[in-house]
Design a protein around this motif. Structure first.
Motif, PDB file in Angstrom:
ATOM      1  N   GLN A  66       0.500  -1.430  -0.283  1.00 11.96           N
ATOM      2  CA  GLN A  66      -0.330   0.091  -0.097  1.00 11.96           C
ATOM      3  C   GLN A  66       0.769   1.748  -0.071  1.00 11.96           C
ATOM      4  N   LEU A  67       2.283   0.741   0.297  1.00  8.91           N
ATOM      5  CA  LEU A  67       2.619   2.390   0.411  1.00  8.91           C
ATOM      6  C   LEU A  67       3.331   2.973  -0.888  1.00  8.91           C
ATOM      7  N   LEU A  68       3.340   1.015  -1.371  1.00  8.64           N
ATOM      8  CA  LEU A  68       4.343   1.600  -2.746  1.00  8.64           C
ATOM      9  C   LEU A  68       3.560   2.497  -3.404  1.00  8.64           C
ATOM     10  N   ALA A  69       2.283   1.499  -3.516  1.00 11.16           N
ATOM     11  CA  ALA A  69       1.267   2.671  -4.370  1.00 11.16           C
ATOM     12  C   ALA A  69       0.831   3.788  -4.375  1.00 11.16           C
ATOM     13  N   GLU A  70       0.276   4.101  -2.961  1.00 11.74           N
ATOM     14  CA  GLU A  70       0.833   6.013  -2.629  1.00 11.74           C
ATOM     15  C   GLU A  70       2.045   6.128  -3.070  1.00 11.74           C
ATOM     16  N   ILE A  71       3.783   5.889  -3.211  1.00 13.66           N
ATOM     17  CA  ILE A  71       4.434   6.568  -4.198  1.00 13.66           C
ATOM     18  C   ILE A  71       3.782   6.663  -4.637  1.00 13.66           C
ATOM     19  N   TYR A  72       3.903   5.780  -5.972  1.00  9.63           N
ATOM     20  CA  TYR A  72       3.175   5.364  -7.243  1.00  9.63           C
ATOM     21  C   TYR A  72       2.184   6.811  -7.580  1.00  9.63           C
ATOM     22  N   SER A  73       1.298   6.512  -6.304  1.00 12.76           N
ATOM     23  CA  SER A  73       0.026   7.328  -6.968  1.00 12.76           C
ATOM     24  C   SER A  73       0.721   9.052  -6.641  1.00 12.76           C
ATOM     25  N   GLN A  74       1.478   9.425  -5.644  1.00 13.73           N
ATOM     26  CA  GLN A  74       2.352  10.007  -5.820  1.00 13.73           C
ATOM     27  C   GLN A  74       2.782  11.266  -6.846  1.00 13.73           C
ATOM     28  N   ALA A  75       3.867  10.378  -7.224  1.00 17.97           N
ATOM     29  CA  ALA A  75       4.954  10.382  -8.239  1.00 17.97           C
ATOM     30  C   ALA A  75       3.950  10.685  -9.833  1.00 17.97           C
ATOM     31  N   LEU A  76       2.462   9.899 -10.130  1.00 16.81           N
ATOM     32  CA  LEU A  76       1.675  10.369 -11.351  1.00 16.81           C
ATOM     33  C   LEU A  76       1.156  11.178 -11.359  1.00 16.81           C
ATOM     34  N   GLU A  77       0.830  11.302  -9.610  1.00 19.27           N
ATOM     35  CA  GLU A  77       0.051  12.541  -9.558  1.00 19.27           C
ATOM     36  C   GLU A  77       1.370  14.324  -9.509  1.00 19.27           C
ATOM     37  N   SER A  78       2.260  14.390  -9.347  1.00 12.78           N
ATOM     38  CA  SER A  78       3.246  15.725 -10.065  1.00 12.78           C
ATOM     39  C   SER A  78       4.123  15.421 -10.950  1.00 12.78           C
ATOM     40  N   VAL A 137      -2.132   0.914 -12.794  1.00 14.60           N
ATOM     41  CA  VAL A 137      -0.404   0.460 -12.415  1.00 14.60           C
ATOM     42  C   VAL A 137      -1.093  -0.354 -10.886  1.00 14.60           C
ATOM     43  N   PHE A 138       0.487  -1.951 -10.657  1.00 16.65           N
ATOM     44  CA  PHE A 138       0.307  -1.766  -9.347  1.00 16.65           C
ATOM     45  C   PHE A 138       1.354  -2.066  -9.207  1.00 16.65           C
ATOM     46  N   PRO A 139       1.968  -1.756  -7.222  1.00  9.37           N
ATOM     47  CA  PRO A 139       3.650  -2.288  -6.998  1.00  9.37           C
ATOM     48  C   PRO A 139       3.645  -3.617  -7.218  1.00  9.37           C
ATOM     49  N   GLU A 140       4.397  -4.258  -7.848  1.00 13.66           N
ATOM     50  CA  GLU A 140       4.577  -6.187  -7.871  1.00 13.66           C
ATOM     51  C   GLU A 140       5.944  -6.165  -7.000  1.00 13.66           C
ATOM     52  N   TYR A 141       6.401  -7.669  -7.190  1.00 13.14           N
ATOM     53  CA  TYR A 141       7.429  -8.145  -6.823  1.00 13.14           C
ATOM     54  C   TYR A 141       7.678  -9.403  -8.268  1.00 13.14           C
ATOM     55  N   ASN A 142       8.572  -9.046  -9.140  1.00  9.36           N
ATOM     56  CA  ASN A 142       8.885  -9.471  -9.963  1.00  9.36           C
ATOM     57  C   ASN A 142       8.916 -10.787  -9.466  1.00  9.36           C
ATOM     58  N   GLY A 143       9.844 -11.202  -9.176  1.00 12.72           N
ATOM     59  CA  GLY A 143       9.502 -12.777  -8.452  1.00 12.72           C
ATOM     60  C   GLY A 143       8.447 -13.752  -8.413  1.00 12.72           C
ATOM     61  N   ALA A 144       7.848 -13.028  -7.608  1.00 13.38           N
ATOM     62  CA  ALA A 144       6.293 -13.697  -7.461  1.00 13.38           C
ATOM     63  C   ALA A 144       5.920 -13.648  -8.327  1.00 13.38           C
ATOM     64  N   LEU A 145       6.021 -12.464  -9.378  1.00  9.18           N
ATOM     65  CA  LEU A 145       4.760 -12.264  -9.987  1.00  9.18           C
ATOM     66  C   LEU A 145       5.293 -13.709 -10.762  1.00  9.18           C
ATOM     67  N   LEU A 146       6.417 -13.874 -10.812  1.00  6.15           N
ATOM     68  CA  LEU A 146       6.794 -14.342 -12.181  1.00  6.15           C
ATOM     69  C   LEU A 146       6.233 -16.116 -12.138  1.00  6.15           C
ATOM     70  N   SER A 147       6.306 -16.214 -10.502  1.00  2.68           N
ATOM     71  CA  SER A 147       6.382 -17.794 -10.074  1.00  2.68           C
ATOM     72  C   SER A 147       5.070 -17.826  -9.653  1.00  2.68           C
ATOM     73  N   VAL A 148       4.027 -17.261  -9.756  1.00  5.79           N
ATOM     74  CA  VAL A 148       2.154 -17.425  -8.468  1.00  5.79           C
ATOM     75  C   VAL A 148       1.544 -17.342  -9.917  1.00  5.79           C
ATOM     76  N   ALA A 149       1.923 -16.165 -11.147  1.00  6.20           N
ATOM     77  CA  ALA A 149       1.293 -15.717 -11.788  1.00  6.20           C
ATOM     78  C   ALA A 149       1.395 -15.373 -13.633  1.00  6.20           C
ATOM     79  N   VAL A 150       2.432 -15.701 -13.608  1.00  9.35           N
ATOM     80  CA  VAL A 150       3.151 -15.996 -15.066  1.00  9.35           C
ATOM     81  C   VAL A 150       3.114 -16.926 -15.260  1.00  9.35           C
ATOM     82  N   ASP A 151       4.534 -18.301 -14.823  1.00  9.36           N
ATOM     83  CA  ASP A 151       4.775 -19.572 -14.896  1.00  9.36           C
ATOM     84  C   ASP A 151       5.317 -19.860 -13.727  1.00  9.36           C
TER      85      ASP A 151
END
Length: 307
Positions: A52-64, A92-106
């Motif tokens: 949630q913190l990372l998503a807030e960082i992304y949100s504020q970066a976009l708003e800036s 937009v979603f803050p992901e963790y690349n290894g978990a994204l790959l192993s859990v959702a993609v392959d």
């Protein structure tokens, strides 16, 4: 890896399944995810404070950069939110690349390094989505024990658990039980089988730490940026066979939701964000009880990404 937000048990909020295309009758978030047409970019997060913190960082970066943002935080686990991004309900979603790959993609991927993981993601992700630049910041899964348990059983690595895990209880999110980078992988890679498994909601890191300290569980799946690891002198067991792959913070975006300005803003965050930054911000969230929007703004300002 996140993980303002209550720091006890966090109930996952599941969204109505999205339909395809831009039909707002099928997709409750449709029409909100634009990036270049004046519409609002939907930024989502999982159901734990760090994400949630990372998503807030992304949100504020976009708003800036003058972009409109709609926040859809605390959605749930990857098994819930991933399809929302693929179908355009989330931009937009803050992901963790290894978990994204192993859990959702392959789930059969053997990639471990940042470069290997990202190469496979770029090859295998659905055509509607893409990853942007990965940050140096990394928050990995771990199996962690107390210093007392480590000393009692001479535990230094995951391999050391094999002869003693049968008499131990492992505490983790419910999803950890079926993931290859979880209980299944512990058995396959290290031959480790715990006697009992205690499932908790995905955001229950604080509860896990308490159960660990109270010896209600003898091992716990903690995220490595959890400030309790240092504060309570917990022992993260080494992973010499790389069961847990690289977990760099990486923006996952729905392509039609982000324009070049949005991509540039998100990549600028990745260029500055370090693991040390993430750990320091988590200390402020968990220990000092600061609000996520304040912590995010302070970091963006210090990194020269907002004024």
């Amino acid at each position: 890896m996140y993980r303002g937000a209550a720091f006890g048990l966090i109930t996952a909020i599941t969204l109505t399944a999205c339909g395809g295309g831009g039909d707002s009758d099928d997709n409750p978030l449709a029409g909100d995810n634009g990036g270049g047409d004046g519409k609002s970019i939907v930024v989502g997060s999982a159901n734990f404070p760090e994400n949630q913190l990372l998503a807030e960082i992304y949100s504020q970066a976009l708003e800036s950069k003058g972009l409109k943002v709609t926040r859809k935080f605390d959605i749930g686990a990857r098994e819930v939110y991933y399809d929302q991004v693929v179908k355009g309900g989330i931009g937009v979603f803050p992901e963790y690349n290894g978990a994204l790959l192993s859990v959702a993609v392959d789930e059969n991927s053997t990639a471990t390094s940042t470069e290997q993981v990202n190469a496979e993601l770029k090859e295998k992700l659905p055509s509607s989505v893409e990853i942007l630049d990965s940050a140096a910041a990394e928050d990995k899964d771990s199996v962690t024990v107390t210093a007392e348990t480590a000393a009692k059983h001479n535990l230094k690595s995951l391999a050391d658990l094999k002869p003693v895990a049968g008499d131990m209880t492992l505490g983790a999110s419910s999803e950890f039980k079926t993931r290859n980078q979880g209980v299944a992988g512990l058995k396959k890679v290290y031959g480790v089988e715990f006697g009992k498994f205690q499932p908790l909601d995905g955001g229950a890191q604080t509860t896990l730490v308490k159960l660990l300290k109270d010896d209600e569980v003898q091992a716990a799946n903690l995220y490595t940026t959890d400030p309790a690891i240092v504060a309570d002198k917990l022992v993260v067991l080494e992973d010499p066979k790389n069961l847990f792959s690289s977990q760099n913070v990486t923006p996952l975006v729905y392509k039609d939701a982000v324009n070049d300005t949005a991509k540039s803003a998100l990549n600028a965050v990745s260029a500055e964000l370090t693991t040390e930054d993430l750990l320091e911000m988590m200390k402020k969230l968990v220990n000092d009880k600061e609000d996520a929007d304040v912590v995010a703004k302070d970091w963006l300002t210090s990194a020269g990404l907002a004024s």
